[in-house]
Write a protein that holds these residues in place. Sequence first.
Motif, PDB file in Angstrom:
ATOM      1  N   SER A 162      18.522  18.405 -66.889  1.00  8.85           N
ATOM      2  CA  SER A 162      19.111  17.176 -66.348  1.00  8.85           C
ATOM      3  C   SER A 162      20.431  17.498 -65.657  1.00  8.85           C
ATOM      4  O   SER A 162      21.246  18.236 -66.202  1.00  8.85           O
ATOM      5  CB  SER A 162      19.395  16.181 -67.484  1.00  8.85           C
ATOM      6  N   GLY A 163      20.622  16.936 -64.488  1.00 15.54           N
ATOM      7  CA  GLY A 163      21.891  17.118 -63.776  1.00 15.54           C
ATOM      8  C   GLY A 163      22.602  15.777 -63.675  1.00 15.54           C
ATOM      9  O   GLY A 163      21.988  14.768 -63.305  1.00 15.54           O
ATOM     10  N   VAL A 164      23.893  15.777 -63.994  1.00 12.82           N
ATOM     11  CA  VAL A 164      24.672  14.539 -63.950  1.00 12.82           C
ATOM     12  C   VAL A 164      25.904  14.765 -63.080  1.00 12.82           C
ATOM     13  O   VAL A 164      26.714  15.650 -63.367  1.00 12.82           O
ATOM     14  CB  VAL A 164      25.102  14.126 -65.388  1.00 12.82           C
ATOM     15  N   THR A 196      22.585  16.121 -50.719  1.00 10.71           N
ATOM     16  CA  THR A 196      22.523  17.305 -49.866  1.00 10.71           C
ATOM     17  C   THR A 196      23.873  17.966 -49.665  1.00 10.71           C
ATOM     18  O   THR A 196      23.937  19.111 -49.261  1.00 10.71           O
ATOM     19  CB  THR A 196      21.955  16.927 -48.482  1.00 10.71           C
ATOM     20  N   ASN A 197      24.962  17.213 -49.915  1.00 12.53           N
ATOM     21  CA  ASN A 197      26.263  17.822 -49.628  1.00 12.53           C
ATOM     22  C   ASN A 197      27.193  17.885 -50.847  1.00 12.53           C
ATOM     23  O   ASN A 197      27.174  18.888 -51.561  1.00 12.53           O
ATOM     24  CB  ASN A 197      26.887  17.156 -48.394  1.00 12.53           C
ATOM     25  N   PRO A 198      27.984  16.830 -51.155  1.00 14.54           N
ATOM     26  CA  PRO A 198      29.027  17.066 -52.170  1.00 14.54           C
ATOM     27  C   PRO A 198      28.500  17.481 -53.536  1.00 14.54           C
ATOM     28  O   PRO A 198      29.107  18.314 -54.194  1.00 14.54           O
ATOM     29  CB  PRO A 198      29.784  15.738 -52.255  1.00 14.54           C
ATOM     30  N   LEU A 199      27.388  16.906 -53.982  1.00 14.30           N
ATOM     31  CA  LEU A 199      26.889  17.278 -55.316  1.00 14.30           C
ATOM     32  C   LEU A 199      25.601  18.108 -55.215  1.00 14.30           C
ATOM     33  O   LEU A 199      24.805  18.157 -56.156  1.00 14.30           O
ATOM     34  CB  LEU A 199      26.718  16.023 -56.184  1.00 14.30           C
ATOM     35  N   ALA A 200      25.445  18.800 -54.086  1.00 12.92           N
ATOM     36  CA  ALA A 200      24.243  19.624 -53.870  1.00 12.92           C
ATOM     37  C   ALA A 200      24.093  20.709 -54.926  1.00 12.92           C
ATOM     38  O   ALA A 200      22.977  21.089 -55.292  1.00 12.92           O
ATOM     39  CB  ALA A 200      24.314  20.268 -52.482  1.00 12.92           C
ATOM     40  N   HIS A 201      25.227  21.211 -55.418  1.00 15.73           N
ATOM     41  CA  HIS A 201      25.146  22.298 -56.405  1.00 15.73           C
ATOM     42  C   HIS A 201      24.405  21.864 -57.664  1.00 15.73           C
ATOM     43  O   HIS A 201      23.833  22.709 -58.359  1.00 15.73           O
ATOM     44  CB  HIS A 201      26.549  22.768 -56.807  1.00 15.73           C
ATOM     45  N   ALA A 202      24.438  20.577 -57.971  1.00 20.09           N
ATOM     46  CA  ALA A 202      23.772  20.116 -59.200  1.00 20.09           C
ATOM     47  C   ALA A 202      22.270  20.408 -59.110  1.00 20.09           C
ATOM     48  O   ALA A 202      21.678  20.981 -60.038  1.00 20.09           O
ATOM     49  CB  ALA A 202      24.016  18.615 -59.408  1.00 20.09           C
ATOM     50  N   VAL A 242       9.112  17.891 -60.939  1.00 15.03           N
ATOM     51  CA  VAL A 242       8.379  18.555 -62.011  1.00 15.03           C
ATOM     52  C   VAL A 242       8.032  19.920 -61.445  1.00 15.03           C
ATOM     53  O   VAL A 242       7.509  20.032 -60.332  1.00 15.03           O
ATOM     54  CB  VAL A 242       7.109  17.786 -62.420  1.00 15.03           C
ATOM     55  N   THR A 243       8.378  20.972 -62.197  1.00 15.65           N
ATOM     56  CA  THR A 243       8.169  22.323 -61.672  1.00 15.65           C
ATOM     57  C   THR A 243       6.697  22.716 -61.813  1.00 15.65           C
ATOM     58  O   THR A 243       5.921  22.042 -62.512  1.00 15.65           O
ATOM     59  CB  THR A 243       9.027  23.349 -62.442  1.00 15.65           C
ATOM     60  N   ALA A 244       6.368  23.837 -61.195  1.00 18.69           N
ATOM     61  CA  ALA A 244       4.989  24.321 -61.256  1.00 18.69           C
ATOM     62  C   ALA A 244       4.567  24.592 -62.702  1.00 18.69           C
ATOM     63  O   ALA A 244       3.379  24.557 -63.024  1.00 18.69           O
ATOM     64  CB  ALA A 244       4.865  25.592 -60.407  1.00 18.69           C
ATOM     65  N   THR A 245       5.532  24.836 -63.589  1.00 20.80           N
ATOM     66  CA  THR A 245       5.189  25.065 -65.003  1.00 20.80           C
ATOM     67  C   THR A 245       5.226  23.773 -65.815  1.00 20.80           C
ATOM     68  O   THR A 245       5.114  23.795 -67.043  1.00 20.80           O
ATOM     69  CB  THR A 245       6.153  26.085 -65.651  1.00 20.80           C
ATOM     70  N   GLY A 246       5.447  22.636 -65.122  1.00 18.69           N
ATOM     71  CA  GLY A 246       5.389  21.339 -65.799  1.00 18.69           C
ATOM     72  C   GLY A 246       6.710  20.884 -66.407  1.00 18.69           C
ATOM     73  O   GLY A 246       6.752  19.895 -67.155  1.00 18.69           O
ATOM     74  N   LEU A 247       7.795  21.572 -66.084  1.00 16.75           N
ATOM     75  CA  LEU A 247       9.097  21.199 -66.659  1.00 16.75           C
ATOM     76  C   LEU A 247       9.743  20.082 -65.821  1.00 16.75           C
ATOM     77  O   LEU A 247       9.892  20.228 -64.608  1.00 16.75           O
ATOM     78  CB  LEU A 247      10.020  22.434 -66.659  1.00 16.75           C
ATOM     79  N   PRO A 248      10.154  18.961 -66.459  1.00 11.08           N
ATOM     80  CA  PRO A 248      10.856  17.930 -65.688  1.00 11.08           C
ATOM     81  C   PRO A 248      12.318  18.325 -65.421  1.00 11.08           C
ATOM     82  O   PRO A 248      13.026  18.755 -66.328  1.00 11.08           O
ATOM     83  CB  PRO A 248      10.789  16.687 -66.590  1.00 11.08           C
ATOM     84  N   VAL A 249      12.712  18.190 -64.167  1.00 13.03           N
ATOM     85  CA  VAL A 249      14.095  18.483 -63.751  1.00 13.03           C
ATOM     86  C   VAL A 249      14.576  17.246 -63.000  1.00 13.03           C
ATOM     87  O   VAL A 249      14.031  16.917 -61.943  1.00 13.03           O
ATOM     88  CB  VAL A 249      14.138  19.711 -62.818  1.00 13.03           C
ATOM     89  N   THR A 250      15.553  16.560 -63.557  1.00 12.56           N
ATOM     90  CA  THR A 250      16.009  15.321 -62.925  1.00 12.56           C
ATOM     91  C   THR A 250      17.516  15.372 -62.745  1.00 12.56           C
ATOM     92  O   THR A 250      18.257  15.715 -63.670  1.00 12.56           O
ATOM     93  CB  THR A 250      15.620  14.100 -63.767  1.00 12.56           C
ATOM     94  N   VAL A 251      17.940  15.029 -61.544  1.00 12.08           N
ATOM     95  CA  VAL A 251      19.355  15.063 -61.206  1.00 12.08           C
ATOM     96  C   VAL A 251      19.739  13.669 -60.721  1.00 12.08           C
ATOM     97  O   VAL A 251      19.086  13.124 -59.828  1.00 12.08           O
ATOM     98  CB  VAL A 251      19.594  16.122 -60.096  1.00 12.08           C
ATOM     99  N   ALA A 252      20.765  13.080 -61.349  1.00 15.80           N
ATOM    100  CA  ALA A 252      21.221  11.751 -60.942  1.00 15.80           C
ATOM    101  C   ALA A 252      22.684  11.863 -60.532  1.00 15.80           C
ATOM    102  O   ALA A 252      23.499  12.472 -61.244  1.00 15.80           O
ATOM    103  CB  ALA A 252      21.046  10.755 -62.084  1.00 15.80           C
TER     104      ALA A 252
END
Length: 386
Positions: A162-164, A196-202, A242-252
């Motif tokens: 999770s990215g916050v 795409t810009n200020p919080l792209a690193h997340a 959701v990655t190819a291995t099925g892992l959820p990755v969510t960034v808000a």
Amino acid sequence: MTQTAPQDRAGATPPPRVAVVGMHGYGAQHVRHAVELAGRGRLVFVAAADRVPAAADQLPDGVREFTDAAEMLAEVGADVVTIATPIHTHLPIAELALRAGADVLLEKPPVTSLSQFEELGRAAAETGRVVQVGFQSLGSHAIGELRRMMAAGELGEITGISGVGRWLRTLDYWRRSPWAGRRQLDGVEVVDGVVTNPLAHATATALRLAGADTLEGPAELEVELFRANSIEADDTSVVRIVTATGLPVTVALTLCAGEQETPFVEVTGTAGSARFFYTDDVVELRRAGDDVAQRVVFDRTSLLDNLIEHRATGATLLSPLTSSGGFTRVLDAVRRGRPRQIPSSFSELREDEHGRHVVIGGIEDWVERAAFEHRTFSALDAPFAR
Ligand SMILES: NC(=O)c1ccc[n+]([C@@H]2O[C@H](COP(=O)([O-])OP(=O)(O)OC[C@H]3O[C@@H](n4cnc5c(N)ncnc54)[C@H](O)[C@@H]3O)[C@@H](O)[C@H]2O)c1
């Protein structure tokens, strides 16, 4: 200011001749870093280009100044070119630099579309040069340690990443440059915005930790884009992968928080979690059942230094273009997406020590919930997203 002459040790690769494109805004950081590394003999700072002249004393003696990157590249033989110009100028300037025989450190986001990504990759392959993308969080030594812990099962089974990001940007931020907050400028795609810009690193950091940072990394991808400011681009968004291995990755992410907070990416496992504050190289480790987190501070390798090392010894690049493939998929979804305006009844214009800035009521909690519950704002039924 004078530049220290680099010491070329017998048999060692001579330090590269480095040129910088973009000297103001974030480019000022590139200039400072080039001066610092030149002082340590890691490079020779040969030239800098920007449409706006250098500030007094910004460039050491001997660094040639240009107003045009093409003219600079034709006149000085640079081995490495760093680029920190507006997003929509990245591809043409990077291609010029590659075709002039230089390796490139290119600011994030590297390009404005998947087709541009492919074009840049082709230019690198044809010229035999490399592109390192300016996601400096990928130089953090925390990344390797977190990947090791995940592989060793020290957090148990990994259930999600999770990215916050809760930042505050003033009205002046959106007025600093003609391209700021724009999706297009004079018919050219810019694709600025919080994702795409200020919080792209997340997103880039979350994808790296998930082992899903290449083009093939994300198997499912959804973006939900909102804006509360009077801009074209999004300032409050959710990226669900959701990655190819099925892992959820969510960034808000939001640029409409009441206060500026340190952003983080958290790896959640059945036996514990690791919260990586990627701007500070700090990790807070929490074992399941523990109330107190263990705090570890890591070092960071600069991406320019790593690129120089790569040229000299073949050291692995920390942020090669291929590792921006997953991120560029996200960027392309943002490019194709359509930010929805948040009705003004859900936000307020605040004036405080930061300046004048828009704050969305309760956004801090919605961002956290979206990231950890792996749902969009509308799926959570956030009032501003109805
Ligand atoms: N890695 C990071 O943490 C980080 C932080 C901030 C910005 N950035 C990136 O840096 C880049 C620049 O962002 P910014 O906010 O500093 O932009 P900016 O508009 O404030 O500054 C861009 C600079 O480039 C110059 N410029 C514009 N077109 C040029 C051209 N064709 N040739 C030479 N110079 C040109 C401008 O005169 C200006 O000095 C963006 O890609 C941004 O995403 C990265």
